[in-house]
Write a protein that holds these residues in place. Structure first.
Motif, PDB file in Angstrom:
ATOM      1  N   GLY A  41     -20.747 111.703  13.481  1.00 61.21           N
ATOM      2  CA  GLY A  41     -19.682 111.944  12.779  1.00 61.21           C
ATOM      3  C   GLY A  41     -19.269 110.325  12.117  1.00 61.21           C
ATOM      4  O   GLY A  41     -19.280 109.315  12.865  1.00 61.21           O
ATOM      5  N   LEU A  42     -18.861 110.276  10.692  1.00 64.81           N
ATOM      6  CA  LEU A  42     -18.329 109.141  10.339  1.00 64.81           C
ATOM      7  C   LEU A  42     -17.051 108.749  11.334  1.00 64.81           C
ATOM      8  O   LEU A  42     -16.635 107.392  11.409  1.00 64.81           O
ATOM      9  CB  LEU A  42     -17.936 109.568   8.944  1.00 64.81           C
ATOM     10  N   LEU A  43     -16.302 109.501  11.808  1.00 63.36           N
ATOM     11  CA  LEU A  43     -15.043 109.262  12.521  1.00 63.36           C
ATOM     12  C   LEU A  43     -15.456 108.864  13.950  1.00 63.36           C
ATOM     13  O   LEU A  43     -14.487 108.342  14.747  1.00 63.36           O
ATOM     14  CB  LEU A  43     -14.043 110.269  12.564  1.00 63.36           C
ATOM     15  N   ALA A  44     -17.058 109.011  14.583  1.00 67.57           N
ATOM     16  CA  ALA A  44     -17.194 108.765  15.636  1.00 67.57           C
ATOM     17  C   ALA A  44     -16.757 107.369  16.289  1.00 67.57           C
ATOM     18  O   ALA A  44     -16.174 107.167  17.209  1.00 67.57           O
ATOM     19  CB  ALA A  44     -18.731 109.246  16.111  1.00 67.57           C
ATOM     20  N   LEU A  45     -17.433 106.238  15.703  1.00 63.38           N
ATOM     21  CA  LEU A  45     -17.143 105.000  15.962  1.00 63.38           C
ATOM     22  C   LEU A  45     -15.776 104.716  16.197  1.00 63.38           C
ATOM     23  O   LEU A  45     -15.421 104.183  17.002  1.00 63.38           O
ATOM     24  CB  LEU A  45     -17.950 104.171  15.293  1.00 63.38           C
ATOM     25  N   PRO A  46     -15.060 104.634  15.030  1.00 62.06           N
ATOM     26  CA  PRO A  46     -13.559 104.257  15.087  1.00 62.06           C
ATOM     27  C   PRO A  46     -12.898 105.261  16.205  1.00 62.06           C
ATOM     28  O   PRO A  46     -11.924 104.392  16.846  1.00 62.06           O
ATOM     29  CB  PRO A  46     -13.129 104.848  13.716  1.00 62.06           C
ATOM     30  N   LEU A  47     -13.028 106.410  16.335  1.00 64.30           N
ATOM     31  CA  LEU A  47     -12.418 107.002  17.571  1.00 64.30           C
ATOM     32  C   LEU A  47     -12.734 106.306  18.774  1.00 64.30           C
ATOM     33  O   LEU A  47     -11.877 106.424  19.788  1.00 64.30           O
ATOM     34  CB  LEU A  47     -12.504 108.388  17.501  1.00 64.30           C
ATOM     35  N   LEU A  48     -13.863 106.119  19.111  1.00 63.95           N
ATOM     36  CA  LEU A  48     -14.391 105.472  20.267  1.00 63.95           C
ATOM     37  C   LEU A  48     -13.724 104.348  20.536  1.00 63.95           C
ATOM     38  O   LEU A  48     -13.378 104.076  21.926  1.00 63.95           O
ATOM     39  CB  LEU A  48     -16.022 105.396  20.386  1.00 63.95           C
ATOM     40  N   ILE A  49     -13.736 103.530  19.527  1.00 66.00           N
ATOM     41  CA  ILE A  49     -12.981 102.149  19.801  1.00 66.00           C
ATOM     42  C   ILE A  49     -11.639 102.107  19.976  1.00 66.00           C
ATOM     43  O   ILE A  49     -10.954 101.452  20.935  1.00 66.00           O
ATOM     44  CB  ILE A  49     -13.128 101.355  18.291  1.00 66.00           C
ATOM     45  N   ILE A  50     -10.813 103.282  19.362  1.00 62.61           N
ATOM     46  CA  ILE A  50      -9.322 103.509  19.602  1.00 62.61           C
ATOM     47  C   ILE A  50      -9.201 104.032  20.894  1.00 62.61           C
ATOM     48  O   ILE A  50      -8.291 103.488  21.522  1.00 62.61           O
ATOM     49  CB  ILE A  50      -8.797 104.678  18.627  1.00 62.61           C
ATOM     50  N   GLY A  51     -10.105 104.920  21.581  1.00 63.33           N
ATOM     51  CA  GLY A  51     -10.008 105.285  22.854  1.00 63.33           C
ATOM     52  C   GLY A  51     -10.249 104.278  23.708  1.00 63.33           C
ATOM     53  O   GLY A  51      -9.371 104.271  24.828  1.00 63.33           O
ATOM     54  N   LYS A  88       2.827 105.618  15.317  1.00 66.23           N
ATOM     55  CA  LYS A  88       2.364 105.196  14.080  1.00 66.23           C
ATOM     56  C   LYS A  88       1.455 104.062  13.972  1.00 66.23           C
ATOM     57  O   LYS A  88       0.784 104.264  13.155  1.00 66.23           O
ATOM     58  CB  LYS A  88       3.474 105.262  12.975  1.00 66.23           C
ATOM     59  N   PHE A  89       2.059 102.853  14.768  1.00 67.25           N
ATOM     60  CA  PHE A  89       1.389 101.983  14.808  1.00 67.25           C
ATOM     61  C   PHE A  89      -0.131 102.100  15.134  1.00 67.25           C
ATOM     62  O   PHE A  89      -1.201 101.687  14.328  1.00 67.25           O
ATOM     63  CB  PHE A  89       1.983 100.853  15.621  1.00 67.25           C
ATOM     64  N   LYS A  90      -0.496 102.830  16.228  1.00 60.99           N
ATOM     65  CA  LYS A  90      -1.808 103.090  16.788  1.00 60.99           C
ATOM     66  C   LYS A  90      -2.397 103.996  15.836  1.00 60.99           C
ATOM     67  O   LYS A  90      -3.606 103.956  15.464  1.00 60.99           O
ATOM     68  CB  LYS A  90      -1.681 103.651  18.136  1.00 60.99           C
ATOM     69  N   ARG A  91      -1.921 105.161  14.992  1.00 61.84           N
ATOM     70  CA  ARG A  91      -2.430 105.915  14.148  1.00 61.84           C
ATOM     71  C   ARG A  91      -2.831 105.061  12.775  1.00 61.84           C
ATOM     72  O   ARG A  91      -3.884 105.489  12.259  1.00 61.84           O
ATOM     73  CB  ARG A  91      -1.458 107.014  13.861  1.00 61.84           C
ATOM     74  N   ARG A  92      -1.983 104.070  12.532  1.00 62.00           N
ATOM     75  CA  ARG A  92      -2.371 103.403  11.403  1.00 62.00           C
ATOM     76  C   ARG A  92      -3.668 102.245  11.557  1.00 62.00           C
ATOM     77  O   ARG A  92      -4.104 102.103  10.750  1.00 62.00           O
ATOM     78  CB  ARG A  92      -1.108 102.669  10.668  1.00 62.00           C
ATOM     79  N   MET A  93      -3.590 101.928  12.828  1.00 61.44           N
ATOM     80  CA  MET A  93      -4.593 101.233  13.361  1.00 61.44           C
ATOM     81  C   MET A  93      -6.013 101.817  13.128  1.00 61.44           C
ATOM     82  O   MET A  93      -6.971 101.136  12.815  1.00 61.44           O
ATOM     83  CB  MET A  93      -4.664 100.721  14.730  1.00 61.44           C
ATOM     84  N   LEU A  94      -5.981 102.886  13.430  1.00 64.95           N
ATOM     85  CA  LEU A  94      -7.318 103.794  13.298  1.00 64.95           C
ATOM     86  C   LEU A  94      -7.776 103.814  11.878  1.00 64.95           C
ATOM     87  O   LEU A  94      -9.028 103.699  11.548  1.00 64.95           O
ATOM     88  CB  LEU A  94      -7.041 105.316  13.510  1.00 64.95           C
ATOM     89  N   VAL A  95      -6.599 103.877  10.792  1.00 71.48           N
ATOM     90  CA  VAL A  95      -7.163 103.647   9.368  1.00 71.48           C
ATOM     91  C   VAL A  95      -7.783 102.542   9.131  1.00 71.48           C
ATOM     92  O   VAL A  95      -8.810 102.314   8.622  1.00 71.48           O
ATOM     93  CB  VAL A  95      -5.984 103.932   8.555  1.00 71.48           C
ATOM     94  N   LEU A  96      -7.276 101.363   9.670  1.00 66.64           N
ATOM     95  CA  LEU A  96      -7.945 100.025   9.510  1.00 66.64           C
ATOM     96  C   LEU A  96      -9.510  99.861  10.063  1.00 66.64           C
ATOM     97  O   LEU A  96     -10.273  99.308   9.392  1.00 66.64           O
ATOM     98  CB  LEU A  96      -7.106  98.940  10.149  1.00 66.64           C
ATOM     99  N   ILE A  97      -9.426 100.359  11.373  1.00 67.98           N
ATOM    100  CA  ILE A  97     -10.869 100.479  12.020  1.00 67.98           C
ATOM    101  C   ILE A  97     -11.708 101.445  11.589  1.00 67.98           C
ATOM    102  O   ILE A  97     -12.898 100.995  11.155  1.00 67.98           O
ATOM    103  CB  ILE A  97     -10.478 100.890  13.437  1.00 67.98           C
ATOM    104  N   PHE A  98     -11.338 102.402  10.820  1.00 63.69           N
ATOM    105  CA  PHE A  98     -12.033 103.520  10.225  1.00 63.69           C
ATOM    106  C   PHE A  98     -12.716 102.619   8.959  1.00 63.69           C
ATOM    107  O   PHE A  98     -14.004 102.901   8.406  1.00 63.69           O
ATOM    108  CB  PHE A  98     -11.644 104.621   9.739  1.00 63.69           C
ATOM    109  N   SER A  99     -11.896 101.925   8.251  1.00 65.42           N
ATOM    110  CA  SER A  99     -12.192 101.157   7.110  1.00 65.42           C
ATOM    111  C   SER A  99     -13.411 100.326   7.437  1.00 65.42           C
ATOM    112  O   SER A  99     -14.233 100.234   6.591  1.00 65.42           O
ATOM    113  CB  SER A  99     -11.034 100.621   6.269  1.00 65.42           C
ATOM    114  N   VAL A 100     -13.398  99.608   8.312  1.00 65.60           N
ATOM    115  CA  VAL A 100     -14.081  98.582   8.768  1.00 65.60           C
ATOM    116  C   VAL A 100     -15.507  99.084   9.154  1.00 65.60           C
ATOM    117  O   VAL A 100     -16.675  98.726   8.596  1.00 65.60           O
ATOM    118  CB  VAL A 100     -13.613  97.442  10.026  1.00 65.60           C
ATOM    119  N   THR A 101     -15.703 100.313  10.084  1.00 63.26           N
ATOM    120  CA  THR A 101     -16.940 101.087  10.491  1.00 63.26           C
ATOM    121  C   THR A 101     -17.409 101.535   9.226  1.00 63.26           C
ATOM    122  O   THR A 101     -18.767 101.725   9.135  1.00 63.26           O
ATOM    123  CB  THR A 101     -16.579 101.843  11.577  1.00 63.26           C
ATOM    124  N   SER A 102     -16.682 102.015   8.085  1.00 64.95           N
ATOM    125  CA  SER A 102     -17.207 102.717   7.010  1.00 64.95           C
ATOM    126  C   SER A 102     -18.106 101.977   6.334  1.00 64.95           C
ATOM    127  O   SER A 102     -18.998 102.044   5.678  1.00 64.95           O
ATOM    128  CB  SER A 102     -15.953 103.262   6.310  1.00 64.95           C
TER     129      SER A 102
END
Length: 747
Positions: A371-381, A458-472
């Motif tokens: 999934g497209l969200l797999a790599l960013p969620l893995l990094i966040i975790g 909110k900070f960590k949730r917004r970090m996911l948006v940034l990481i998702f942008s990079v991995t995408s």
């Protein structure tokens, strides 16, 4: 007349009283049944287990229909799974019709000890198959014979095995995570993971499932040392032992020791390993160890009895050190890029696109997608989780994706493979390691990221948006490199860009959420997107060969009387990969085994035959000069004018009535193997090796000959193993019931 009605009324009242009393007895029995409290505990709402099982069932049915539905309707299958059907069919048929295990396969034309590959390769001894085998044996006892196994085999491979795997993942996820939404995400990913896709064409998923059961039991015992958890640990270990085969090497033989070491190494300072071990008496540990080796003995005895079996296509059972091939650690970075994969080609790793893979015979190369969200969620975790599992999963992923995947190319792992270890019995285990197990660690790492989102600010949730942008951006770039100028015209590229947009919108909503209730609701939208994402790519990946008319499946039913010259071709795998060394030597000598008669009577005093028969060794150098003469005689000679009539035949026995005009040599073109015995008129006789086949001396007149095959120890160790497993299982239930009654169980 009045008296008659009175008697009838009394009879009715008596019957109603009996009915009422019977109802009371049944209700009382049900209320006292310990299983009822077990079900209540499992399905009560506060731990969501019932809802999770329901989600698992729905996902499993949907995944099975999507990925296996066409196979089910058209009675086709794909690749190795289709060629392994004969083992499934023959073993169940032998139990159902003949009430015996299929130790031997007479349908190969030259015979083969089918139990060798069945146990060490296909693994017919594991619990899921054992339950089916027991059911078919029971049906046979009631003379209910099954004539077709195609539909059952597809259901077994496409629904039952993935369901077992999903249950294992669910149980382990419940030990790691507490939030129902996180566990739901894990179940969605597991239902369309690389392991499920690999199961379309190869085996091994069931072994991974049993490894998950062990990991679950181990964690429960690590958290709380009591009798219930210890018995669960012993039970899961015995299941691993009785399921031991070469597929075990793909994941469990590396994962389980590594998992135990990492868990012990990351225990809190207040917890002592010595204290955990000493919570169980030394005597109990010794008994558990003995039971483990008893359950493992079936596979060990099978391996030891196969000294005369060779791989016909390779010539050896293990690979040399220089033949071992590494995987590619970069596969982890491709988990969020659809339709892109890696494969070893001519000594180098090559990136494959979705259209290239099936055309090159590498169908599963391009599917490592989670999934497209797999790599960013893995990094966040791995970055932000406060759970001890952040460290544990990080260590497991690092070692698995570098040291193990590189295998013989890793200085930390090569020392193990320099010796002829069991790991060298399986080539490519390093690059299949990802699809058969490492992806599970990544899925649990993704779960850590999801857990962070549900608890974080909110900070960590917004970090996911940034990481998702990079991995995408990385995924789009990798896709463009692989597909080149055709990338923009590929439907998967359009799907990826669209999903990036949808994910981005929902992630921005998630970053703006002000309460945990809002976060949970928005996360449910993410679950929907993940489900659409991963299921769509999984279906696209398999679609080309799922509906391919060339998908092979041996559309055959078992012969109720396993006769010579049967239309059943027997086992494709056994006839093309494994064979007996004596028969291989004959083929290499240029002899046509099919030209030999199936059965024949020859003169016992023939100088050539008797000399060769007495030696009992087709590889005797002194007889090689006469070898071709003897072989040609058997082919050209029609034998004596006697008669041979088959009285009864199963997979493991053959009974014949023979009339011979004189003392003669009876030849049967069925492979000689050490554990065959023969009787003539009820008396044991010597069974000799003639050209790698069986032969016996028979007297003049009528004789009743019975051949029988039974490998030593194996029937008893297999039955004994399941007897032990059932005893441990009932002890676990008893301990659980005592706990429910608030009686403290003790070791």
């Amino acid at each position: 007349m009045t008296g008659q009605w009175y008697q009838i009324s009394l009879a009715r009242l008596h019957f109603m009283k009996i009915k009422i009393n019977l109802k009371k007895i049944l209700v009382s029995f049900w209320n006292r049944l310990p299983t009822k409290s077990l079900l209540k505990k499992l399905l009560k709402d506060n731990n969501f287990f019932g809802w999770q099982l329901l989600l698992l069932l729905v996902l499993n049915i949907f995944s099975g229909v999507v990925l296996w539905g066409n196979f089910l309707v058209n009675k086709t299958l794909y690749h190795d799974v289709s060629s392994l059907f004969s083992f499934f069919r023959d073993n169940l048929n032998a139990l159902n019709y003949f009430h015996e295990f299929a130790w031997w396969n007479p349908n190969l034309g030259t015979g083969f000890p089918i139990y060798y590959f069945s146990i060490l390769g296909v693994n017919i001894t594991h619990p899921l198959f054992a339950v089916l085998a027991f059911i078919f044996w029971l049906l046979g006892l009631f003379r209910i014979n099954i004539s077709s196994f195609h539909t059952l085999y597809v259901i077994y491979c496409g629904f039952l095995i993935p369901a077992l795997f999903s249950v294992g993942a669910l149980l382990l996820a419940r030990q790691i995570f507490t939030k129902n939404l996180v566990i739901s995400l894990v179940l969605i990913l597991v239902s369309f993971s690389p392991g499920i896709i690999l199961n379309l064409s190869d085996d091994g998923l069931v072994q991974t499932a049993y490894g998950l059961f062990f990991a679950t039991a181990f964690l429960k015992f690590l958290k709380k040392q009591n009798k219930i958890n210890f018995l669960a640990l012993v039970l899961s270990t015995l299941i691993l032992a009785v399921s031991l085969n070469h597929l075990f090497l793909y994941w469990n033989i590396v994962f389980i020791p590594l998992f135990i070491i990492v868990c012990f190494a990351t225990l809190p300072p207040s917890t002592s390993i010595r204290q955990i071990i000493r919570s169980v008496s030394r005597k109990t540990w010794i008994i558990a160890t003995i039971l483990f080796f008893v359950c493992m003995s079936t596979a060990l005895f099978t391996y030891l009895q196969g000294s005369n079996i060779v791989r016909s296509t390779i010539g050896q059972r293990t690979y040399t050190y220089d033949q071992l091939r590494p995987g590619n650690p970069m596969e982890i970075l491709a988990i969020s890029t659809p339709a892109v994969g890696f494969e070893w080609t001519n000594g180098t790793w090559q990136l494959f696109s979705y259209p290239q893979a099936p055309l090159s015979g590498k169908d599963h190369v391009a599917y490592v997608y989670l999934g497209l969200l797999a790599l960013p969620l893995l990094i966040i975790g791995l970055f932000f989780s406060k759970s001890v599992w952040r460290v544990r999963l990080f260590i497991l992923i690092v070692i698995s994706s570098t040291v193990v995947v590189l295998s013989g190319y890793s200085p930390l792992f090569s020392s193990v493979l320099l010796w002829e270890t069991p790991l060298r019995a399986v080539n490519h285990y390093s690059d299949t390691f990802f699809r058969l197990g490492l992806f599970l660690l990544i899925i649990f790492g993704i779960g850590l990221g999801a857990e962070v989102l549900l608890e974080a600010n909110k900070f960590k949730r917004r970090m996911l948006v940034l990481i998702f942008s990079v991995t995408s951006i990385f995924s789009i770039g990798l896709f463009s490199i692989v597909y080149g100028n055709s990338a923009s015209s590929t439907f998967m590229f359009g799907f990826m860009l669209t999903m990036v947009l949808f994910y981005g919108i929902v992630l921005i909503w998630l970053g703006m959420a002000n309460s945990r209730e809002q976060v949970s609701r928005i996360f449910m939208l993410l679950l929907l997107l993940v489900f659409i994402d991963i299921s769509t790519i999984a279906f696209w990946h398999v679609r080309s060969f799922l509906f391919n008319k060339g998908s092979s499946f041996k559309n055959e039913s078992p012969a109720y009387s396993v006769g010579f010259g049967s239309a059943n071709p027997g086992s494709f795998v056994a006839s093309t990969i494994l064979e007996l060394k004596s028969l291989r030597d004959l083929k290499q000598n240029g002899e046509d085994l099919a030209s030999l008669p199936q059965m024949a009577l020859y003169e016992a005093n023939s100088s050539l035959l008797s000399k060769f028969f007495t030696s009992g060794n087709s590889n005797n150098p002194k007889l090689l000069v006469e070898f071709n003469d003897i072989f040609e005689k058997l082919i050209s000679d029609q034998g004596l004018k006697g008669s041979v009539r088959i009285v009864h035949q199963t997979y493991n026995t053959l009974e014949l009535n023979i009339f011979s005009p004189e003392e003669s040599l009876f030849f049967w073109r069925d492979a000689f193997f050490p554990y065959w015995t023969a009787t003539i008129n009820g008396k044991n006789v010597a069974l000799s090796n003639l050209f790698g086949f069986k032969a016996v001396l028979v007297s003049e007149g009528r004789s009743n000959i019975k051949f029988q095959f039974s490998p030593p120890f194996i029937p008893y160790t297999l039955v004994g193993s399941y007897f032990i497993i059932m005893i441990v299982f009932f002890h676990w239930l008893r301990a659980y019931w005592r706990k429910e009654r608030k009686e403290p169980p003790s070791f």
